[in-house]
Design a protein around this motif. Structure first.
Motif, short mmCIF file in Angstrom:
data_model
loop_
_atom_site.label_atom_id
_atom_site.label_comp_id
_atom_site.label_asym_id
_atom_site.label_seq_id
_atom_site.Cartn_x
_atom_site.Cartn_y
_atom_site.Cartn_z
N ASN A 186 1.30 3.39 0.36
CA ASN A 186 1.40 3.92 -1.00
C ASN A 186 0.11 3.75 -1.80
OD1 ASN A 186 4.19 4.58 -0.60
ND2 ASN A 186 4.67 2.41 -0.91
N ASN A 187 0.05 4.47 -2.92
CA ASN A 187 -1.07 4.38 -3.87
C ASN A 187 -2.42 4.64 -3.22
OD1 ASN A 187 0.79 3.59 -5.94
ND2 ASN A 187 0.72 1.47 -5.15
N ARG A 188 -2.48 5.70 -2.46
CA ARG A 188 -3.73 6.08 -1.80
C ARG A 188 -4.35 7.29 -2.48
NH1 ARG A 188 -6.00 2.53 1.99
NH2 ARG A 188 -4.28 1.46 3.07
N ASN A 189 -5.66 7.34 -2.52
CA ASN A 189 -6.37 8.48 -3.07
C ASN A 189 -6.37 9.63 -2.07
OD1 ASN A 189 -7.12 7.13 -5.48
ND2 ASN A 189 -8.83 6.14 -4.41
N PRO A 190 -6.63 10.85 -2.53
CA PRO A 190 -6.66 11.99 -1.61
C PRO A 190 -7.61 11.76 -0.44
CG PRO A 190 -6.66 12.78 -3.86
CD PRO A 190 -6.83 11.28 -3.94
N ASP A 246 -1.54 13.31 4.96
CA ASP A 246 -2.35 12.61 3.95
C ASP A 246 -1.43 11.67 3.19
OD1 ASP A 246 -4.06 11.72 2.03
OD2 ASP A 246 -4.55 13.70 1.20
N LEU A 247 -1.71 10.37 3.23
CA LEU A 247 -0.84 9.40 2.57
C LEU A 247 -0.83 9.53 1.06
CD1 LEU A 247 -1.42 6.14 4.65
CD2 LEU A 247 0.51 7.71 4.73
N HIS A 248 -1.80 10.23 0.52
CA HIS A 248 -1.88 10.40 -0.94
C HIS A 248 -0.62 11.06 -1.49
CE1 HIS A 248 -3.19 11.48 -4.92
NE2 HIS A 248 -3.10 12.77 -4.64
N ASN A 249 -0.18 12.16 -0.89
CA ASN A 249 0.98 12.90 -1.40
C ASN A 249 1.96 13.28 -0.30
OD1 ASN A 249 -0.60 14.74 -0.10
ND2 ASN A 249 -0.82 16.14 -1.84
N ARG A 250 1.81 12.69 0.90
CA ARG A 250 2.69 12.95 2.05
C ARG A 250 2.59 14.40 2.52
NH1 ARG A 250 2.62 8.20 0.76
NH2 ARG A 250 4.41 6.77 0.78
N GLU A 251 1.47 15.06 2.27
CA GLU A 251 1.28 16.45 2.68
C GLU A 251 0.81 16.51 4.13
OE1 GLU A 251 -1.55 20.35 1.71
OE2 GLU A 251 -1.72 18.50 0.51
N LYS A 285 9.53 5.12 7.84
CA LYS A 285 9.31 4.29 6.65
C LYS A 285 8.66 5.09 5.52
CE LYS A 285 8.90 -0.10 9.16
NZ LYS A 285 10.00 -0.79 8.47
N LEU A 286 7.74 5.99 5.92
CA LEU A 286 7.10 6.82 4.92
C LEU A 286 8.09 7.76 4.25
CD1 LEU A 286 3.82 7.85 6.79
CD2 LEU A 286 3.97 6.41 4.76
N ILE A 287 8.93 8.39 5.08
CA ILE A 287 9.90 9.35 4.55
C ILE A 287 10.93 8.67 3.67
CG2 ILE A 287 11.71 10.98 5.19
CD1 ILE A 287 10.09 11.52 7.77
N LEU A 288 11.42 7.52 4.14
CA LEU A 288 12.45 6.80 3.39
C LEU A 288 11.86 5.94 2.29
CD1 LEU A 288 14.67 5.69 6.39
CD2 LEU A 288 15.07 7.60 4.83
N LYS A 289 10.51 5.78 2.31
CA LYS A 289 9.81 4.97 1.32
C LYS A 289 10.35 3.55 1.28
CE LYS A 289 8.54 8.87 -1.60
NZ LYS A 289 8.57 9.45 -2.96
N VAL A 290 10.52 2.98 2.51
CA VAL A 290 11.02 1.61 2.60
C VAL A 290 9.88 0.63 2.38
CG1 VAL A 290 12.10 -0.05 4.15
CG2 VAL A 290 12.83 2.32 4.17
#
Length: 210
Positions: free
Chosen positions: A100-104, A129-134, A205-210
């Motif tokens: 979380n909290n990553r820049n583009p 991209d971890l910034h916005n899960r795109e 974990k990314l999808i569920l934001k655990v």
């Protein structure tokens, strides 16, 4: 003829009988399969053949179905997982599950999965991209290799030199000279998951934001 070919007469007659009985049985199996609207497998086709007076094994029915391309709509394709040795590359887990909290383009992650296409398995490589899960890159192909990962990178529309960190599991498709050269050319840092931690679990974990 048997003397010249050096075969027994009994072998010839057995072969002749099997040859003559093959076509009628094949057509009968095909007819039963069609009448079932392509839902019957070997077990139910055998039951139908029994009622018609045929004595035949499920194994032989399976061979006939395979030769004729008869596949029940309820037959699920299965994917065999091949276990490989853990990659011992001395690369640390720089990401350390800080999703979380990553820049583009500060950190991107990638993984491969498989999908059924017709009668064959194909692989899908995605880059997030971890910034916005795109999903910024993807590729599809019949082989699970470095070329598939390379093509996924090629589909990224951003300037690759802006990418700070590339995180994956320890699969051989990610750890090889082709990908190493790519990352080195654009000065992208590498991060690998710990041993025994498949990337698919981190995707969840990314999808569920655990």
């Amino acid at each position: 003829m048997c003397k010249i070919l050096n075969i027994s007469r009994s072998h010839y007659y057995n072969y002749k009988e099997n040859t003559q009985s093959k076509e009628p049985l094949t057509e009968t199996v095909k007819a039963i399969f069609r009448d079932s609207k392509m839902t019957y497998g070997t077990r139910r086709i055998k039951a139908e053949l029994d009622t018609k007076g045929y004595t035949v094994s499920r194994r032989r029915i399976g061979h006939i179905m395979a030769n004729e391309g008869l596949v029940s709509v309820y037959t699920k394709a299965k994917y065999k997982v091949y276990l490989t040795e853990v990659n011992e590359a001395p690369i640390k887990n720089e990401l350390d599950r800080e999703f979380n909290n990553r820049n583009p383009l500060e950190a991107i992650v990638s993984d491969l999965t498989y999908v059924r296409v017709g009668k064959h398995w194909n692989y899908v490589c995605t880059i997030m991209d971890l910034h916005n899960r795109e999903i910024i890159g993807n590729s599809v192909g019949p082989h699970k290799n470095a070329t598939l990962v390379y093509k996924a990178f090629s589909s990224i529309k951003h300037d690759l030199s802006r990418i700070g960190l590339f995180h994956t599991d320890r699969g051989k498709e990610f750890i090889n000279k082709q990908i190493d050269s790519l990352l080195s050319a654009f000065d992208i840092n590498r991060s690998l998951s710990h041993k025994g931690t498949p990337m698919i679990m981190q995707w969840l974990k990314l999808i569920l934001k655990v």
